[in-house]
Design a protein around this motif. Structure first.
Motif, mmCIF file in Angstrom:
data_model
loop_
_atom_site.group_PDB
_atom_site.id
_atom_site.type_symbol
_atom_site.label_atom_id
_atom_site.label_comp_id
_atom_site.label_asym_id
_atom_site.label_seq_id
_atom_site.Cartn_x
_atom_site.Cartn_y
_atom_site.Cartn_z
ATOM 1 N N ASP A 1 -54.025 -94.310 -35.403
ATOM 2 C CA ASP A 1 -53.705 -95.498 -34.589
ATOM 3 C C ASP A 1 -54.640 -96.581 -35.077
ATOM 4 O O ASP A 1 -55.860 -96.426 -34.974
ATOM 5 C CB ASP A 1 -53.968 -95.149 -33.127
ATOM 6 C CG ASP A 1 -53.800 -96.320 -32.158
ATOM 7 O OD1 ASP A 1 -53.829 -97.479 -32.587
ATOM 8 O OD2 ASP A 1 -53.669 -96.075 -30.956
ATOM 9 N N LEU B 1 -64.992 -89.074 -24.664
ATOM 10 C CA LEU B 1 -66.092 -89.815 -25.293
ATOM 11 C C LEU B 1 -67.264 -88.847 -25.498
ATOM 12 O O LEU B 1 -67.835 -88.358 -24.528
ATOM 13 C CB LEU B 1 -66.512 -90.961 -24.375
ATOM 14 C CG LEU B 1 -67.672 -91.826 -24.847
ATOM 15 C CD1 LEU B 1 -67.269 -92.665 -26.048
ATOM 16 C CD2 LEU B 1 -68.147 -92.741 -23.716
ATOM 17 N N ASN C 1 -51.939 -90.731 -22.324
ATOM 18 C CA ASN C 1 -52.835 -90.168 -23.338
ATOM 19 C C ASN C 1 -54.137 -89.752 -22.659
ATOM 20 O O ASN C 1 -54.379 -90.100 -21.503
ATOM 21 C CB ASN C 1 -53.128 -91.192 -24.426
ATOM 22 C CG ASN C 1 -51.870 -91.560 -25.202
ATOM 23 O OD1 ASN C 1 -50.917 -90.790 -25.239
ATOM 24 N ND2 ASN C 1 -51.876 -92.719 -25.825
ATOM 25 N N ILE D 1 -57.427 -88.023 -27.803
ATOM 26 C CA ILE D 1 -58.127 -88.932 -28.718
ATOM 27 C C ILE D 1 -59.629 -88.741 -28.531
ATOM 28 O O ILE D 1 -60.232 -89.326 -27.619
ATOM 29 C CB ILE D 1 -57.744 -90.400 -28.422
ATOM 30 C CG1 ILE D 1 -56.232 -90.543 -28.298
ATOM 31 C CG2 ILE D 1 -58.296 -91.339 -29.510
ATOM 32 C CD1 ILE D 1 -55.790 -91.635 -27.366
ATOM 33 N N PRO E 1 -52.673 -95.606 -21.342
ATOM 34 C CA PRO E 1 -53.579 -95.173 -22.404
ATOM 35 C C PRO E 1 -54.545 -94.123 -21.867
ATOM 36 O O PRO E 1 -54.598 -93.860 -20.665
ATOM 37 C CB PRO E 1 -54.320 -96.463 -22.779
ATOM 38 C CG PRO E 1 -54.296 -97.293 -21.544
ATOM 39 C CD PRO E 1 -53.022 -96.933 -20.807
ATOM 40 N N GLY E 2 -55.341 -93.553 -22.771
ATOM 41 C CA GLY E 2 -56.160 -92.397 -22.371
ATOM 42 C C GLY E 2 -57.585 -92.731 -21.978
ATOM 43 O O GLY E 2 -58.382 -91.828 -21.729
ATOM 44 N N GLY E 3 -57.913 -94.024 -21.894
ATOM 45 C CA GLY E 3 -59.314 -94.412 -21.688
ATOM 46 C C GLY E 3 -59.850 -94.073 -20.312
ATOM 47 O O GLY E 3 -59.114 -93.691 -19.392
ATOM 48 N N ILE F 1 -63.703 -103.640 -27.457
ATOM 49 C CA ILE F 1 -64.477 -102.645 -26.698
ATOM 50 C C ILE F 1 -65.688 -102.143 -27.489
ATOM 51 O O ILE F 1 -66.780 -102.022 -26.954
ATOM 52 C CB ILE F 1 -63.592 -101.440 -26.285
ATOM 53 C CG1 ILE F 1 -62.259 -101.884 -25.710
ATOM 54 C CG2 ILE F 1 -64.347 -100.487 -25.344
ATOM 55 C CD1 ILE F 1 -62.223 -102.272 -24.277
ATOM 56 N N PHE G 1 -73.145 -96.649 -21.492
ATOM 57 C CA PHE G 1 -72.635 -96.430 -22.851
ATOM 58 C C PHE G 1 -71.831 -97.628 -23.373
ATOM 59 O O PHE G 1 -71.445 -97.669 -24.528
ATOM 60 C CB PHE G 1 -71.753 -95.175 -22.892
ATOM 61 C CG PHE G 1 -70.439 -95.365 -22.165
ATOM 62 C CD1 PHE G 1 -69.350 -95.923 -22.810
ATOM 63 C CD2 PHE G 1 -70.298 -95.003 -20.839
ATOM 64 C CE1 PHE G 1 -68.147 -96.117 -22.149
ATOM 65 C CE2 PHE G 1 -69.102 -95.198 -20.170
ATOM 66 C CZ PHE G 1 -68.030 -95.755 -20.832
ATOM 67 N N CYS G 2 -71.562 -98.614 -22.484
ATOM 68 C CA CYS G 2 -70.568 -99.656 -22.791
ATOM 69 C C CYS G 2 -71.254 -100.972 -23.144
ATOM 70 O O CYS G 2 -72.113 -101.446 -22.393
ATOM 71 C CB CYS G 2 -69.671 -99.831 -21.568
ATOM 72 S SG CYS G 2 -68.499 -101.178 -21.717
ATOM 73 N N ILE H 1 -70.344 -94.971 -29.895
ATOM 74 C CA ILE H 1 -70.897 -95.999 -30.789
ATOM 75 C C ILE H 1 -72.063 -96.640 -30.035
ATOM 76 O O ILE H 1 -71.842 -97.386 -29.082
ATOM 77 C CB ILE H 1 -69.854 -97.104 -31.094
ATOM 78 C CG1 ILE H 1 -68.475 -96.524 -31.421
ATOM 79 C CG2 ILE H 1 -70.357 -98.071 -32.152
ATOM 80 C CD1 ILE H 1 -68.267 -96.021 -32.783
ATOM 81 N N TYR I 1 -60.005 -106.159 -31.454
ATOM 82 C CA TYR I 1 -60.513 -105.067 -30.624
ATOM 83 C C TYR I 1 -61.902 -105.417 -30.129
ATOM 84 O O TYR I 1 -62.820 -105.649 -30.920
ATOM 85 C CB TYR I 1 -60.541 -103.751 -31.410
ATOM 86 C CG TYR I 1 -60.699 -102.570 -30.498
ATOM 87 C CD1 TYR I 1 -59.663 -102.195 -29.652
ATOM 88 C CD2 TYR I 1 -61.880 -101.851 -30.436
ATOM 89 C CE1 TYR I 1 -59.791 -101.138 -28.767
ATOM 90 C CE2 TYR I 1 -62.020 -100.781 -29.561
ATOM 91 C CZ TYR I 1 -60.965 -100.441 -28.735
ATOM 92 O OH TYR I 1 -61.104 -99.393 -27.861
HETATM 93 O O1 V47 Z 1 -62.564 -95.585 -22.035
HETATM 94 C C1 V47 Z 1 -66.377 -97.631 -24.527
HETATM 95 C C2 V47 Z 1 -64.546 -95.945 -24.946
HETATM 96 C C3 V47 Z 1 -62.436 -96.293 -24.337
HETATM 97 C C4 V47 Z 1 -67.713 -97.074 -26.114
HETATM 98 O O2 V47 Z 1 -54.613 -94.156 -25.388
HETATM 99 C C5 V47 Z 1 -66.571 -96.307 -26.226
HETATM 100 O O3 V47 Z 1 -53.803 -94.542 -27.343
HETATM 101 C C6 V47 Z 1 -67.389 -95.269 -28.074
HETATM 102 O O4 V47 Z 1 -59.343 -95.365 -24.466
HETATM 103 N N1 V47 Z 1 -68.543 -95.959 -28.012
HETATM 104 C C7 V47 Z 1 -61.286 -97.248 -24.491
HETATM 105 N N2 V47 Z 1 -66.398 -95.416 -27.184
HETATM 106 C C8 V47 Z 1 -60.494 -96.939 -25.748
HETATM 107 C C9 V47 Z 1 -59.379 -95.978 -25.494
HETATM 108 C C10 V47 Z 1 -58.311 -95.804 -26.486
HETATM 109 C C11 V47 Z 1 -58.479 -96.193 -27.790
HETATM 110 C C12 V47 Z 1 -57.428 -96.023 -28.694
HETATM 111 C C13 V47 Z 1 -56.221 -95.489 -28.304
HETATM 112 C C14 V47 Z 1 -56.059 -95.104 -26.976
HETATM 113 C C15 V47 Z 1 -54.749 -94.569 -26.531
HETATM 114 C C16 V47 Z 1 -57.105 -95.243 -26.058
HETATM 115 O O5 V47 Z 1 -63.416 -96.659 -25.260
HETATM 116 C C17 V47 Z 1 -63.180 -96.271 -23.051
HETATM 117 C C18 V47 Z 1 -64.451 -95.582 -23.473
HETATM 118 O O6 V47 Z 1 -64.287 -94.198 -23.396
HETATM 119 N N3 V47 Z 1 -65.792 -96.666 -25.221
HETATM 120 N N4 V47 Z 1 -67.583 -97.908 -25.068
HETATM 121 C C19 V47 Z 1 -68.747 -96.869 -27.044
HETATM 122 N N5 V47 Z 1 -69.887 -97.562 -26.999
#
Ligand code: V47
Length: 423
Positions: A366, A240, A236, A303, A196-198, A374, A87-88, A308, A372
């Protein structure tokens, strides 16, 4: 610590066929926890606006006329990653076109720019770099804390924390918590403020193996956050959605998160109800006060992140459409009755959609973000910035009072780049 979700075996069976949301509305009004069956009905009903209105009720009870925003910067220290999740589109191999590694001095310079621009937070994540030594990570945090002591460092997903435990040779599957704790303590000493929540993606083994095989599974992700909470760090959580998972998978994800939050709030002295639930939406229950890191230890915000497809190996998938985004966020607000905040991350949702989400359960936009890496929607560059004025306008137009917050959801007062926490 739960490792499996409640089984969902029975077919949907509701007595209120004329008004499918009627029974749920009563529960929401009474501040009672929704069941997985309720969640299934929220995903199944054609009445998306009814679901949004219910989520708005909860959001209004928790936050009234306020909608939060923050002034922050993202720093991605490397896109080199040992994994290649389908997905990345962010990951690269070392030496591949577009691969990068930032130095400690780059991190220091980014912190200085963030400080000079008045940011309150720096959000740091990166790939699982196979060669950077463990010391790189605390050194990076120390450099940032030294350069900009007031900047809150929200850094490293649970996936990175486990990677660090492995490269420090502290990770043992027989006692995962020990290595995780060792890493978190070192990072906290170096300036880490929260996680963070990722990396949560969606807590389902089938989806895990197809879309992000090699990443930690849900039990390990939840362990990292539990240990962080035990150490007093707030964290957080993301989800996804909109790729190869089902609505059922999303509900199980939410259920596992809310069980983990019940435990976290229990450690902070919250009394569960007769069913073992700690709902913050019951009359007379206050959300945890904005905490400093010594008194923290819970999930602050959920979140929901829409998948995408652009540039990923799953590019052929369409990604979720607008109503699906609104519904998923609204259901998250309704199911996660023990998480104080719901964030609409405009970078992935778009600012117009994030604005609509303020009427579907979200209370937080946010942030100013700036750079950015990612995800990039529709060929966007890594420069993805919105102004404070745009965020405030989006909030006001939606009928709310914009309030600047810091990472721990305390109010911020500012004059230009000078700011202070006021409560
Ligand atoms: O873990 C990666 C996601 C996350 C894709 O904690 C994708 O405040 C969509 O965690 N389509 C990172 N998502 C971003 C994240 C985050 C963002 C904003 C605030 C906070 C917070 C945390 O992005 C990854 C993954 O789940 N991601 N690729 C994609 N193609």
């Amino acid at each position: 610590m739960p490792t499996t979700a409640t089984e969902i075996t029975s077919p949907p069976r509701r007595s209120d066929a004329g008004d499918p949301l009627g029974e749920i509305r009563e529960k929401v009004r009474a501040g009672r926890r929704l069941s997985l069956e309720d969640g299934r009905a929220l995903f199944a009903t054609p009445d998306v606006w009814g679901v949004c209105a219910l989520a708005h009720l909860v959001r209004d009870r928790l936050h009234g006329p306020i909608a939060y925003y923050n002034i922050n910067r993202h720093f991605n220290y490397t896109n080199v990653c040992a994994l290649s999740c389908a997905f990345c589109e962010f990951h690269r191999k070392r030496g591949q076109d577009g691969a990068y590694e930032r130095s400690i001095e780059d991190a220091r310079a980014e912190a200085a720019r963030a400080r000079d621009a008045g940011a309150t937070e720096i959000h740091i994540v990166g790939g699982l770099h196979p060669y950077l030594p463990f010391e790189y990570y605390p050194d990076m945090l120390r450099a940032i804390a030294d350069e900009a002591p007031a900047l809150h460092i929200k850094a490293f997903t649970a996936v990175e924390i486990v990677h660090l435990a492995k490269i420090a040779r502290r990770f043992r599957s027989s006692d995962r918590a020990e290595g995780i704790r060792w890493v978190l303590e070192r990072l906290r000493e170096a300036g880490l403020g929260s996680l963070p929540g990722g990396g949560a993606e969606v807590f389902d083994d089938r989806v895990h193996d197809e879309a992000f095989k090699g990443k930690i599974r849900s039990d390990v992700w939840l362990d990292v956050h539990r240990v962080a909470h035990e150490l007093g760090l707030n964290t957080n959580a993301t989800m996804l959605y909109g790729h190869i998972e089902s609505a059922e998978d999303r509900l199980i994800h939410m259920d596992l998160l809310r069980r983990a939050q019940d435990e976290a709030l229990g450690r902070l002295g919250y009394e569960p109800d007769a069913e073992g639930a700690v709902t913050l939406t019951r009359a007379g229950v206050a959300a945890p006060a904005p905490a400093d890191s010594a008194r923290g230890g819970f999930f602050q915000t959920i979140i929901p992140l829409p998948f995408i497809p652009d540039g990923s190996a799953l590019e052929a998938l369409p990604g979720p459409a607008g109503l699906e985004n609104l519904r998923t966020l609204a259901v998250s607000r309704l199911m996660l009755d023990n998480v104080p905040h719901v964030k609409a991350f405009w970078i992935m949702q778009s600012l117009p959609m994030a604005q609509l989400m303020l009427r579907a359960g979200a209370d937080d936009l946010d942030g100013t973000v700036v750079w950015y890496d990612i995800t990039k929607v529709g060929g966007a560059s890594t420069h993805q910035e919105t102004t404070v004025w745009d965020l405030q306008r989006a909030i006001r137009q939606a009928g709310f009072e914009p309030v600047e917050r810091d990472t721990l959801y305390r109010r911020v007062e500012r004059t230009g780049a000078e700011w202070r926490v006021v409560g």
